[in-house]
Design a protein around this motif. Structure first.
Motif, PDB file in Angstrom:
ATOM      1  N   LEU A  39       9.126  28.059  25.046  1.00  0.00           N
ATOM      2  CA  LEU A  39      10.126  27.275  25.999  1.00  0.00           C
ATOM      3  C   LEU A  39      10.372  27.914  27.265  1.00  0.00           C
ATOM      4  CD1 LEU A  39      12.621  25.605  23.781  1.00  0.00           C
ATOM      5  CD2 LEU A  39      10.761  24.565  24.627  1.00  0.00           C
ATOM      6  N   ALA A  40      10.790  29.357  27.070  1.00  0.00           N
ATOM      7  CA  ALA A  40      11.116  30.302  28.246  1.00  0.00           C
ATOM      8  C   ALA A  40       9.573  30.243  29.385  1.00  0.00           C
ATOM      9  CB  ALA A  40      11.733  31.537  27.855  1.00  0.00           C
ATOM     10  N   GLY A  41       8.647  30.481  28.523  1.00  0.00           N
ATOM     11  CA  GLY A  41       7.589  30.511  29.841  1.00  0.00           C
ATOM     12  C   GLY A  41       6.897  29.357  30.308  1.00  0.00           C
ATOM     13  N   ASN A  42       7.226  28.156  29.648  1.00  0.00           N
ATOM     14  CA  ASN A  42       7.095  26.933  30.321  1.00  0.00           C
ATOM     15  C   ASN A  42       8.378  26.747  31.300  1.00  0.00           C
ATOM     16  OD1 ASN A  42       4.788  25.814  29.056  1.00  0.00           O
ATOM     17  ND2 ASN A  42       5.778  25.381  27.264  1.00  0.00           N
ATOM     18  N   ILE A  43       9.404  27.067  31.057  1.00  0.00           N
ATOM     19  CA  ILE A  43      10.406  26.658  32.064  1.00  0.00           C
ATOM     20  C   ILE A  43      10.121  27.457  33.193  1.00  0.00           C
ATOM     21  CG2 ILE A  43      12.875  26.993  32.423  1.00  0.00           C
ATOM     22  CD1 ILE A  43      13.457  26.246  29.635  1.00  0.00           C
ATOM     23  N   ILE A  44       9.912  28.663  32.976  1.00  0.00           N
ATOM     24  CA  ILE A  44       9.567  29.794  34.054  1.00  0.00           C
ATOM     25  C   ILE A  44       8.608  28.985  34.923  1.00  0.00           C
ATOM     26  CG2 ILE A  44       8.753  32.002  34.757  1.00  0.00           C
ATOM     27  CD1 ILE A  44      10.112  32.949  32.332  1.00  0.00           C
ATOM     28  N   ILE A  45       7.450  28.426  34.386  1.00  0.00           N
ATOM     29  CA  ILE A  45       6.233  28.126  35.192  1.00  0.00           C
ATOM     30  C   ILE A  45       6.864  26.777  35.785  1.00  0.00           C
ATOM     31  CG2 ILE A  45       3.862  26.832  34.943  1.00  0.00           C
ATOM     32  CD1 ILE A  45       3.313  28.787  32.595  1.00  0.00           C
ATOM     33  N   LEU A  46       7.651  25.949  35.507  1.00  0.00           N
ATOM     34  CA  LEU A  46       7.962  24.857  35.938  1.00  0.00           C
ATOM     35  C   LEU A  46       8.963  25.210  37.050  1.00  0.00           C
ATOM     36  CD1 LEU A  46       8.710  22.352  32.905  1.00  0.00           C
ATOM     37  CD2 LEU A  46       6.799  22.217  34.773  1.00  0.00           C
ATOM     38  N   ILE A  48       8.880  28.156  38.916  1.00  0.00           N
ATOM     39  CA  ILE A  48       8.232  28.728  39.975  1.00  0.00           C
ATOM     40  C   ILE A  48       7.631  27.771  40.629  1.00  0.00           C
ATOM     41  CG2 ILE A  48       6.527  30.377  40.597  1.00  0.00           C
ATOM     42  CD1 ILE A  48       8.899  31.731  39.733  1.00  0.00           C
ATOM     43  N   ILE A  49       7.173  26.758  40.258  1.00  0.00           N
ATOM     44  CA  ILE A  49       6.053  25.807  40.782  1.00  0.00           C
ATOM     45  C   ILE A  49       7.135  24.944  41.757  1.00  0.00           C
ATOM     46  CG2 ILE A  49       4.851  23.368  40.520  1.00  0.00           C
ATOM     47  CD1 ILE A  49       3.668  25.002  38.136  1.00  0.00           C
ATOM     48  N   TYR A  50       8.393  24.596  41.183  1.00  0.00           N
ATOM     49  CA  TYR A  50       9.032  23.705  41.848  1.00  0.00           C
ATOM     50  C   TYR A  50       9.689  24.432  43.201  1.00  0.00           C
ATOM     51  CZ  TYR A  50      13.052  20.745  42.950  1.00  0.00           C
ATOM     52  OH  TYR A  50      14.122  20.105  43.529  1.00  0.00           O
ATOM     53  N   VAL A  51      10.061  25.669  43.015  1.00  0.00           N
ATOM     54  CA  VAL A  51      10.718  26.532  43.820  1.00  0.00           C
ATOM     55  C   VAL A  51       9.864  26.874  45.123  1.00  0.00           C
ATOM     56  CG1 VAL A  51      12.196  28.575  44.684  1.00  0.00           C
ATOM     57  CG2 VAL A  51      12.770  27.297  42.663  1.00  0.00           C
ATOM     58  N   ASP A  52       8.588  27.561  44.711  1.00  0.00           N
ATOM     59  CA  ASP A  52       7.882  28.065  45.748  1.00  0.00           C
ATOM     60  C   ASP A  52       6.773  27.120  46.035  1.00  0.00           C
ATOM     61  OD1 ASP A  52       5.632  29.644  46.770  1.00  0.00           O
ATOM     62  OD2 ASP A  52       6.855  31.342  46.083  1.00  0.00           O
ATOM     63  N   HIS A  53       6.900  26.849  47.717  1.00  0.00           N
ATOM     64  CA  HIS A  53       6.220  25.785  48.155  1.00  0.00           C
ATOM     65  C   HIS A  53       4.581  26.367  48.385  1.00  0.00           C
ATOM     66  CE1 HIS A  53       7.013  28.559  51.687  1.00  0.00           C
ATOM     67  NE2 HIS A  53       5.872  28.067  52.244  1.00  0.00           N
ATOM     68  N   VAL A 287       1.674  32.283  28.386  1.00  0.00           N
ATOM     69  CA  VAL A 287       1.593  33.465  28.546  1.00  0.00           C
ATOM     70  C   VAL A 287       0.643  34.007  29.663  1.00  0.00           C
ATOM     71  CG1 VAL A 287       1.133  35.961  27.795  1.00  0.00           C
ATOM     72  CG2 VAL A 287       2.982  34.585  26.536  1.00  0.00           C
ATOM     73  N   VAL A 288      -0.667  33.221  29.376  1.00  0.00           N
ATOM     74  CA  VAL A 288      -1.647  33.467  30.057  1.00  0.00           C
ATOM     75  C   VAL A 288      -1.688  33.090  31.535  1.00  0.00           C
ATOM     76  CG1 VAL A 288      -4.006  32.499  30.446  1.00  0.00           C
ATOM     77  CG2 VAL A 288      -3.338  33.292  28.196  1.00  0.00           C
ATOM     78  N   TYR A 289      -0.921  31.674  31.683  1.00  0.00           N
ATOM     79  CA  TYR A 289      -0.778  31.071  33.116  1.00  0.00           C
ATOM     80  C   TYR A 289       0.254  32.022  33.886  1.00  0.00           C
ATOM     81  CZ  TYR A 289      -3.764  27.257  33.049  1.00  0.00           C
ATOM     82  OH  TYR A 289      -4.666  26.289  32.850  1.00  0.00           O
ATOM     83  N   SER A 290       1.199  32.651  33.143  1.00  0.00           N
ATOM     84  CA  SER A 290       2.423  33.458  33.879  1.00  0.00           C
ATOM     85  C   SER A 290       1.791  34.852  34.085  1.00  0.00           C
ATOM     86  CB  SER A 290       3.638  33.398  32.982  1.00  0.00           C
ATOM     87  OG  SER A 290       3.330  33.729  31.626  1.00  0.00           O
ATOM     88  N   LEU A 291       1.069  35.432  33.341  1.00  0.00           N
ATOM     89  CA  LEU A 291       0.651  36.870  33.238  1.00  0.00           C
ATOM     90  C   LEU A 291      -0.591  37.013  34.028  1.00  0.00           C
ATOM     91  CD1 LEU A 291       2.005  38.387  30.005  1.00  0.00           C
ATOM     92  CD2 LEU A 291       3.158  38.340  32.247  1.00  0.00           C
ATOM     93  N   ARG A 292      -1.682  36.159  33.729  1.00  0.00           N
ATOM     94  CA  ARG A 292      -2.974  36.500  34.346  1.00  0.00           C
ATOM     95  C   ARG A 292      -3.255  35.762  35.634  1.00  0.00           C
ATOM     96  NH1 ARG A 292      -6.930  38.760  31.412  1.00  0.00           N
ATOM     97  NH2 ARG A 292      -8.352  37.398  32.477  1.00  0.00           N
ATOM     98  N   ASN A 293      -2.301  34.992  35.792  1.00  0.00           N
ATOM     99  CA  ASN A 293      -2.430  34.246  37.145  1.00  0.00           C
ATOM    100  C   ASN A 293      -1.901  34.811  38.049  1.00  0.00           C
ATOM    101  OD1 ASN A 293      -1.861  32.133  39.322  1.00  0.00           O
ATOM    102  ND2 ASN A 293      -2.955  30.786  37.664  1.00  0.00           N
ATOM    103  N   GLU A 295      -1.363  33.988  41.436  1.00  0.00           N
ATOM    104  CA  GLU A 295      -0.671  33.406  42.246  1.00  0.00           C
ATOM    105  C   GLU A 295       0.925  33.098  41.777  1.00  0.00           C
ATOM    106  OE1 GLU A 295      -3.087  30.093  43.231  1.00  0.00           O
ATOM    107  OE2 GLU A 295      -3.694  30.891  45.310  1.00  0.00           O
ATOM    108  N   VAL A 296       0.754  32.740  40.642  1.00  0.00           N
ATOM    109  CA  VAL A 296       2.135  32.702  39.844  1.00  0.00           C
ATOM    110  C   VAL A 296       2.881  33.918  39.927  1.00  0.00           C
ATOM    111  CG1 VAL A 296       3.098  32.132  37.537  1.00  0.00           C
ATOM    112  CG2 VAL A 296       1.440  30.721  38.229  1.00  0.00           C
ATOM    113  N   GLN A 297       2.311  35.219  39.604  1.00  0.00           N
ATOM    114  CA  GLN A 297       2.958  36.250  39.612  1.00  0.00           C
ATOM    115  C   GLN A 297       3.482  36.718  41.018  1.00  0.00           C
ATOM    116  OE1 GLN A 297       0.039  39.335  38.446  1.00  0.00           O
ATOM    117  NE2 GLN A 297       0.074  38.588  36.453  1.00  0.00           N
ATOM    118  N   ASP A 298       2.772  36.419  42.028  1.00  0.00           N
ATOM    119  CA  ASP A 298       3.151  36.311  43.681  1.00  0.00           C
ATOM    120  C   ASP A 298       4.343  35.599  43.735  1.00  0.00           C
ATOM    121  OD1 ASP A 298       1.239  38.297  43.772  1.00  0.00           O
ATOM    122  OD2 ASP A 298      -0.259  36.933  44.882  1.00  0.00           O
ATOM    123  N   ALA A 299       4.346  34.127  43.230  1.00  0.00           N
ATOM    124  CA  ALA A 299       5.392  33.288  43.502  1.00  0.00           C
ATOM    125  C   ALA A 299       6.655  33.961  42.974  1.00  0.00           C
ATOM    126  CB  ALA A 299       4.999  32.104  43.145  1.00  0.00           C
TER     127      ALA A 299
END
Length: 310
Positions: A39-46, A48-53, A287-293, A295-299
């Motif tokens: 849940l935490a991983g998915n919420i963080i991804i959502l 970050i995508i919402y906040v970072d243009h 985990v893969v989309y938050s740690l191995r991506n 652009e997500v790390q930079d955001a």
């Protein structure tokens, strides 16, 4: 065992992890931890995508849809399993079982199809970069996402209705949630039609998208190999590395669950495979989309920077 007809049967009883009764508290803690992390991983991804243009692009629009679907997918299964592990509720009504199966299949099929759409997005971005903004405009993205979700719910409805038209001869489900094979095992008659329907839907939801993704990545890799510089090849491949990793994990797990031959006395093995697919793989995806991506790390770093250094 007393045979119970479909008209008399009003609830099912889960026989989940009956072989591990002395370890159920440990399993509860482990699964609860994995669920919270998912849940935490998915919420963080959502968030970050919402906040970072910088992430307001089709690729991350589809990722946000996938994260939402993964969240509901886990919500359908894991809380019920956790309550069963601590003895709060090991039964479910006939209607509740049908509802659980319907939403579980809906989000499971939607996830498979979404990964195929995300693969198409990567394919267009790499193989036709000049036409990318035209081919994958926001209208097309909305149509693709809504079509995928509608297809998932439609196929799930067909499968669920077909299963619950069967007469059941026992209320004991040797599983931790209402899944296809455990329910078909309770049918009084040999459900040949349901077996065929399950195979067709599995081919549409797993084999079809996986074949499409395989062909897409063959073309993508061929384009990458034509790039002159090694740095350019690495940078281009990095844009789809996380998606390719998730694809291998997700379709591999789904194939094992729904294409594995049904054998006798494999209840514990089947439950272990299902736990991997319903609990561990959603966590690995986030985990893969938050740690191995990158652009997500930079955001994430940009968001943290804005928070502490406005």
């Amino acid at each position: 065992m007393k045979r119970v007809s479909h008209t008399e049967l009003r609830e099912f009883v889960f026989q989940s992890f009956s072989s591990f009764q002395e370890h159920q508290l440990i399993l509860f803690v482990v699964f609860l931890t994995l669920y919270i992390l998912t849940l935490a991983g998915n919420i963080i991804i959502l968030a970050i995508i919402y906040v970072d243009h910088h992430l307001h692009m089709p690729m991350y629009f589809f990722l946000s849809v996938l994260s939402n679907s993964e969240t509901f997918y886990s919500l359908i299964i894991i809380p019920c399993m956790l309550s069963s592990l601590v003895g709060l509720s090991q039964s479910i009504s006939l209607e509740g079982c049908g509802t659980q199966l319907f939403f579980f299949l809906s989000f499971a099929i939607t996830n498979c199809l979404l990964l195929a759409v995300m693969g198409y997005d990567h394919y267009v971005a790499i193989c036709n970069p000049l036409g990318y903004s035209v081919i994958t405009n926001w209208k097309v993205c909305a149509i693709l996402a809504s079509s995928v979700c509608a297809t998932g719910f439609l196929l799930s409805l067909v499968q669920t209705v077909a299963i619950f038209r069967l007469p059941f001869c026992s209320p004991l489900i040797e599983h931790f949630f209402c899944d296809i094979w455990p329910l078909l095992d309770l049918a009084c008659a040999t459900p040949v039609t349901n077996d065929i329907l399950t195979l067709i839907i599995s081919l549409l939801a797993i084999t079809g998208p996986a074949t499409f993704l395989f062909k897409s990545y063959v073309l993508v890799i061929s384009i990458i190999l034509k790039i002159a510089s090694a740095g350019g090849q690495k940078k281009t491949f990095a844009t789809c590395a996380s998606h390719l990793t998730v694809v291998i994990i997700h379709y591999g797990g789904a194939s094992i669950v729904y294409f594995k031959p049904k054998l006798e006395n494999t209840k514990d093995q089947d439950q272990l495979i299902s736990v991997t697919h319903t609990v561990i793989i959603p966590l690995l995806n986030s985990v893969v989309y938050s740690l191995r991506n990158k652009e997500v790390q930079d955001a994430l770093q940009r968001v943290q920077g804005r928070k502490f250094f406005p």
